[in-house]
Design a protein around this motif. Sequence first.
Motif, PDB file in Angstrom:
ATOM      1  N   UNK A   8       0.902  -1.073   0.291  1.00 26.11           N
ATOM      2  CA  UNK A   8      -0.051   0.195   0.124  1.00 26.11           C
ATOM      3  C   UNK A   8       0.899   1.209  -0.015  1.00 26.11           C
ATOM      4  N   UNK A   9       0.463   2.270  -0.700  1.00 26.78           N
ATOM      5  CA  UNK A   9       1.216   3.555  -0.796  1.00 26.78           C
ATOM      6  C   UNK A   9       0.226   4.726  -0.494  1.00 26.78           C
ATOM      7  N   UNK A  10       0.238   5.283   0.574  1.00 21.33           N
ATOM      8  CA  UNK A  10      -0.451   6.485   1.247  1.00 21.33           C
ATOM      9  C   UNK A  10       0.455   7.472   0.949  1.00 21.33           C
ATOM     10  N   UNK A  14      -2.546  12.164   2.350  1.00 17.13           N
ATOM     11  CA  UNK A  14      -3.591  11.317   2.436  1.00 17.13           C
ATOM     12  C   UNK A  14      -4.040  10.403   1.301  1.00 17.13           C
ATOM     13  N   UNK A  15      -3.582  10.697   0.076  1.00 19.74           N
ATOM     14  CA  UNK A  15      -4.008  10.012  -1.027  1.00 19.74           C
ATOM     15  C   UNK A  15      -3.529   8.572  -0.909  1.00 19.74           C
ATOM     16  N   UNK A  16      -4.487   7.519  -1.378  1.00 19.23           N
ATOM     17  CA  UNK A  16      -4.057   6.154  -1.290  1.00 19.23           C
ATOM     18  C   UNK A  16      -3.699   5.994  -2.777  1.00 19.23           C
ATOM     19  N   UNK A  17      -2.551   5.831  -3.181  1.00 21.07           N
ATOM     20  CA  UNK A  17      -2.526   5.539  -4.585  1.00 21.07           C
ATOM     21  C   UNK A  17      -2.816   4.085  -5.087  1.00 21.07           C
ATOM     22  N   UNK A  18      -1.906   3.441  -4.287  1.00 27.87           N
ATOM     23  CA  UNK A  18      -2.336   1.782  -4.431  1.00 27.87           C
ATOM     24  C   UNK A  18      -2.433   1.138  -3.105  1.00 27.87           C
ATOM     25  N   UNK A  19      -3.386   0.285  -3.194  1.00 30.49           N
ATOM     26  CA  UNK A  19      -3.773  -0.540  -1.800  1.00 30.49           C
ATOM     27  C   UNK A  19      -3.637  -1.898  -1.750  1.00 30.49           C
ATOM     28  N   UNK A  20      -3.224  -2.543  -0.956  1.00 30.23           N
ATOM     29  CA  UNK A  20      -2.947  -4.040  -0.942  1.00 30.23           C
ATOM     30  C   UNK A  20      -2.541  -4.790  -1.968  1.00 30.23           C
ATOM     31  N   UNK A  21      -1.533  -4.283  -2.894  1.00 34.18           N
ATOM     32  CA  UNK A  21      -1.110  -4.850  -3.924  1.00 34.18           C
ATOM     33  C   UNK A  21      -0.388  -6.026  -3.915  1.00 34.18           C
ATOM     34  N   UNK A  22      -0.624  -7.088  -4.585  1.00 34.95           N
ATOM     35  CA  UNK A  22       0.134  -8.409  -4.487  1.00 34.95           C
ATOM     36  C   UNK A  22      -0.004  -9.292  -6.021  1.00 34.95           C
ATOM     37  N   UNK A  45       5.431   1.320 -10.131  1.00 43.90           N
ATOM     38  CA  UNK A  45       6.704   1.214 -10.775  1.00 43.90           C
ATOM     39  C   UNK A  45       7.731   2.012  -9.675  1.00 43.90           C
ATOM     40  N   UNK A  46       7.561   3.076  -9.434  1.00 44.87           N
ATOM     41  CA  UNK A  46       8.546   3.860  -8.758  1.00 44.87           C
ATOM     42  C   UNK A  46       8.988   3.218  -7.581  1.00 44.87           C
ATOM     43  N   UNK A  47       8.118   2.039  -6.976  1.00 50.54           N
ATOM     44  CA  UNK A  47       8.257   1.608  -5.703  1.00 50.54           C
ATOM     45  C   UNK A  47       9.231   0.507  -6.006  1.00 50.54           C
ATOM     46  N   UNK A  48       9.458   0.091  -7.068  1.00 55.65           N
ATOM     47  CA  UNK A  48      10.346  -0.951  -7.358  1.00 55.65           C
ATOM     48  C   UNK A  48      11.888  -0.553  -7.379  1.00 55.65           C
ATOM     49  N   UNK A  49      12.108   0.706  -7.746  1.00 51.39           N
ATOM     50  CA  UNK A  49      13.707   1.139  -7.782  1.00 51.39           C
ATOM     51  C   UNK A  49      13.795   1.897  -6.708  1.00 51.39           C
ATOM     52  N   UNK A  50      12.671   2.158  -5.784  1.00 49.38           N
ATOM     53  CA  UNK A  50      12.761   2.813  -4.524  1.00 49.38           C
ATOM     54  C   UNK A  50      13.000   4.439  -4.677  1.00 49.38           C
ATOM     55  N   UNK A  51      12.350   4.873  -5.851  1.00 45.32           N
ATOM     56  CA  UNK A  51      12.121   6.256  -5.924  1.00 45.32           C
ATOM     57  C   UNK A  51      11.063   6.799  -4.979  1.00 45.32           C
ATOM     58  N   UNK A  52      10.134   5.661  -4.502  1.00 44.24           N
ATOM     59  CA  UNK A  52       9.086   6.138  -3.743  1.00 44.24           C
ATOM     60  C   UNK A  52       9.033   4.658  -2.799  1.00 44.24           C
ATOM     61  N   UNK A  53       8.599   5.200  -1.504  1.00 41.36           N
ATOM     62  CA  UNK A  53       8.749   3.853  -0.460  1.00 41.36           C
ATOM     63  C   UNK A  53       7.499   3.495  -0.102  1.00 41.36           C
ATOM     64  N   UNK A  54       7.079   1.959  -0.127  1.00 41.19           N
ATOM     65  CA  UNK A  54       5.883   1.702   0.340  1.00 41.19           C
ATOM     66  C   UNK A  54       5.531   2.120   1.697  1.00 41.19           C
ATOM     67  N   UNK A  55       4.023   2.364   1.806  1.00 41.83           N
ATOM     68  CA  UNK A  55       3.716   2.642   3.348  1.00 41.83           C
ATOM     69  C   UNK A  55       3.318   1.540   4.191  1.00 41.83           C
ATOM     70  N   UNK A  56       3.194   0.346   3.333  1.00 42.52           N
ATOM     71  CA  UNK A  56       2.850  -0.941   4.001  1.00 42.52           C
ATOM     72  C   UNK A  56       3.149  -2.271   2.895  1.00 42.52           C
ATOM     73  N   UNK A  57       3.329  -3.284   3.471  1.00 40.82           N
ATOM     74  CA  UNK A  57       3.757  -4.685   2.614  1.00 40.82           C
ATOM     75  C   UNK A  57       5.141  -4.477   2.376  1.00 40.82           C
TER      76      UNK A  57
END
Length: 389
Positions: A8-10, A14-22, A45-57
């Motif tokens: 999940x990325x919040x 407060x915008x929840x961009x993705x939630x419970x992605x598996x 995509x940006x969470x895969x190369x750590x340009x963005x960090x996930x909030x959960x998971x």
Amino acid sequence: MIRFENVTKRYADGTVAVEGLSFEVAEGELVTLVGPSGCGKTTTMKMVNRLIEPTEGRILVDGADIAGVEPVELRRRMGYVIQQTGLFPHRTVLDNTATVPHLLGWPKARRRERARELLDLVGLDPSVYGDRYPDQLSGGQRQRVGVARALAADPPVLLMDEPFGAVDPVVREHLQNEFLRLQSRLHKTVLFVTHDIEEAVRLGDRIAVYGEGRIEQFDRPASVLGAPASPYVADFVGADRGLKRLSVTPIEHGDLEEPPTVHLSDRLDKAAERMASSGARWAVVLDDADELHGWVSAGVVAGAGQESGTVGDHARRMEAWLPLGSSLKQAFSTMLQHDAGWIAVLDSADRFVGVLTPARLHAALRRSVGADARDLDREQVALESIEDS
Ligand SMILES: Nc1ncnc2c1ncn2[C@@H]1O[C@H](COP(=O)(O)OP(=O)(O)O)[C@@H](O)[C@H]1O
Ligand SMILES: [Mg+2]
């Protein structure tokens, strides 16, 4: 290879961009992420190369949680291509292409050689384009440089965010074809973002259809088109999904009919006998090298049965043929183009393997849904395909 576990990325506001992605991308697989603007594709995509960090998971690459991998080290293993290419305007095409090898401290001669090799690979002659600057290229050429640059250090993973989104449709199709050819040689693990469903089904081994912040369906293109998991997906892939499915379903051996075959040099009486015993209305005619020549009708052969001639005296040429593995769309289009009721299908050595008829084409389209594999009710699929076609 790349595995999302309940991610999940919040954002701070407060915008929840993705939630419970598996989901998981296998090694060497090309997965397209497709969905309308704002549904969370770029965030994913940006969470895969750590340009963005996930909030959960967590996200695993090669089995290791990337939260514990240095971003620089991680990005070294991942080529990144974006729509605006991000080329440095004041550096030549050759230097842009060699960006990562430069960062990695490769000696100058080696990185220039690598850059030339890659420009060649993406269809740009380095002796023509190498010394130009990005603004001296067309949009399509800039995208090619973007792809070459991403491949420079031979990373196992490619992240591509709408890389062909800004070029016109003709150039885009060209770039897609070239990229598919490249991928069939390189077998990278690719995550490819697009908002274009045509592009997604064309390129993806599997596609993830995004709704708002979540994946609505993750499957092979033919299955998504043939059996959309929800009304949302059906609507997103479009009312013409039956037609789209034609272009992602290849002709397979089992789809073909096998009419009797005769040879150009066969005597007519022998050929007539063969054809009468099979009950076929026509036979495929092969030449002496067993290559396709054309066809001959049973009536003509039987009528001429008293003569002493050969099949070759009465055979007609057949120009409508395709290799196995061509798409059903190509098959259909070839039938229309030649106004033919069937087309011949050849193997990779140009040997005749069988014919595809409109009825078999329709059956193949139904097969493509993968009803058995997905354990769907047969009747349900039959209804589907009646609606579709
Ligand atoms: N830095 C940010 N801060 C707040 N919201 C953001 C940020 N980046 C993206 N968003 C929001 O997250 C959602 C998903 O965005 P994005 O991943 O860019 O979607 P896509 O690539 O599918 O168009 C959108 O609602 C977008 O407005
Ligand atoms: Mg985006």
